[in-house]
Design a protein around this motif. Sequence first.
Motif, PDB file in Angstrom:
ATOM      1  N   ARG A  63      40.831  31.716  37.411  1.00  9.40           N
ATOM      2  CA  ARG A  63      41.466  30.396  37.248  1.00  9.40           C
ATOM      3  C   ARG A  63      40.694  29.303  37.969  1.00  9.40           C
ATOM      4  O   ARG A  63      40.379  28.278  37.355  1.00  9.40           O
ATOM      5  CB  ARG A  63      42.916  30.446  37.724  1.00  9.40           C
TER       6      ARG A  63
ATOM      7  N   GLY B 243      37.647  28.489  36.076  1.00  7.51           N
ATOM      8  CA  GLY B 243      37.825  27.966  34.724  1.00  7.51           C
ATOM      9  C   GLY B 243      37.236  28.862  33.660  1.00  7.51           C
ATOM     10  O   GLY B 243      36.825  28.388  32.595  1.00  7.51           O
ATOM     11  N   LEU B 244      37.192  30.173  33.923  1.00  6.78           N
ATOM     12  CA  LEU B 244      36.616  31.132  32.987  1.00  6.78           C
ATOM     13  C   LEU B 244      37.592  32.282  32.764  1.00  6.78           C
ATOM     14  O   LEU B 244      38.443  32.563  33.628  1.00  6.78           O
ATOM     15  CB  LEU B 244      35.295  31.695  33.530  1.00  6.78           C
TER      16      LEU B 244
END
Length: 437
Positions: A54, A57-58
Amino acid sequence: MTPVELSRTVLSAVRRAVEAGELVVAVPERVVVGEPGAGGCGDFATNVALRLARPAGLPPLKVAEVLRAYLLECPGIRDVVVTGPGFLNISLAREADPAVALVREIRERGSAYGHSDLLAGQVVVLRVPYEVRAEVVADAVVRIVASQGGRAEVEHGEPVNLRPVPAPEDPAPLGADAAQWALLHPAPHDRPRITADHLAQRESNPLFRVRYAHARVRSVVRNAGRLGFAAEPGPIDTHIDIRESGAVGVPGAGSVGIHGSEAVVDSDGGSGALGVRGSRTVAGEDRDRDRESEPLSLREPGPAAARESSPVEAPAPTQLHEPAPAQPHNALPTPLAPLVQATPSASPPTALTPLLAALSAHPRILAAAARHRAPDRLARHLVTLADAVLPFLYTVLPCGEEKPSAAHRARLALAEAAGTVLAGGLSLLGIDAPEHL
């Protein structure tokens, strides 16, 4: 590669991925490795990819694949498999035996095992009130800080930055060692008990258990010398008659219970972690947990006639009880289980796992005690180590007509390593480690 070293390796892989720009995320403070769960494989597993997904962002699987590539480059790692939503399952190279490496490191470093340069160049100023407990705690902190390469200076003045709850009375009548323990073992916010309980030669006395464990280790080493063999690090087999039920006692009442453990590493260089009956230590944080008792039972070595004719010292009185049905409990994960390969005729290595965990955690405990000015953490860790080594000592010497073998030499080396750590820890607390008790 020990579990602690593996945790450091995973943390290093995260750091290298961040430095290379493949992950844009803050490097976590710690990485946890444990036994693979359902559907997992290999020797150890970690959920670090799920934790970083998280903030990076992947998807977790993408993070896991990035870290997998870095981990495969590390020596001592044979394979890394991604399972489930993004768990990293790590298989160690078979020639790497973490237990042997740990014992060898302790033998090489001796009482300096766990010492580091974590606080090198730092000066810690301790301002304490004119009170006996504060003085004793400050004196222990000076030694512990020095073990981490720092220097501590004790001053009297305001503002005070080291003020443990004062002792309710003068501890001097307890004698030097018991007085030190009475003032150092409780947490700083707890009022110490200045009672004769600290002098009792019983299992209910933590100081006695620690010093008794060291004395028993020295006795086993002397007896091994009389039987003609010495310690030699090697693989530890599991042909040990120690089961999950029953009791093992030192002189006095009660039993020793041991639970699983968990390996954790701090990003600032601390190492290891463990959870052993009643407590869990993670990143310098002690969290008490009430657990059901899980005592251990053992078999006395050899027939009575063989024991009477043996040239070794007689073992200390041991209370033996009939095995009791195992009680369900919520045990912590046990990542060190792969250290000992199970055999069909052997019982689970319940004595080895906490012992190896306690030994591998010692450097982290010392570092945390120095950073937080908390010698009580070291004192509690020594109790954990003593409770872990006592059941194991009954498996070290040959039984009856059995001849000393490589397995006995390896067990003796492990026991000797535990005694070294106990003696070093007691020395930092200003307490004598007796050869006889």
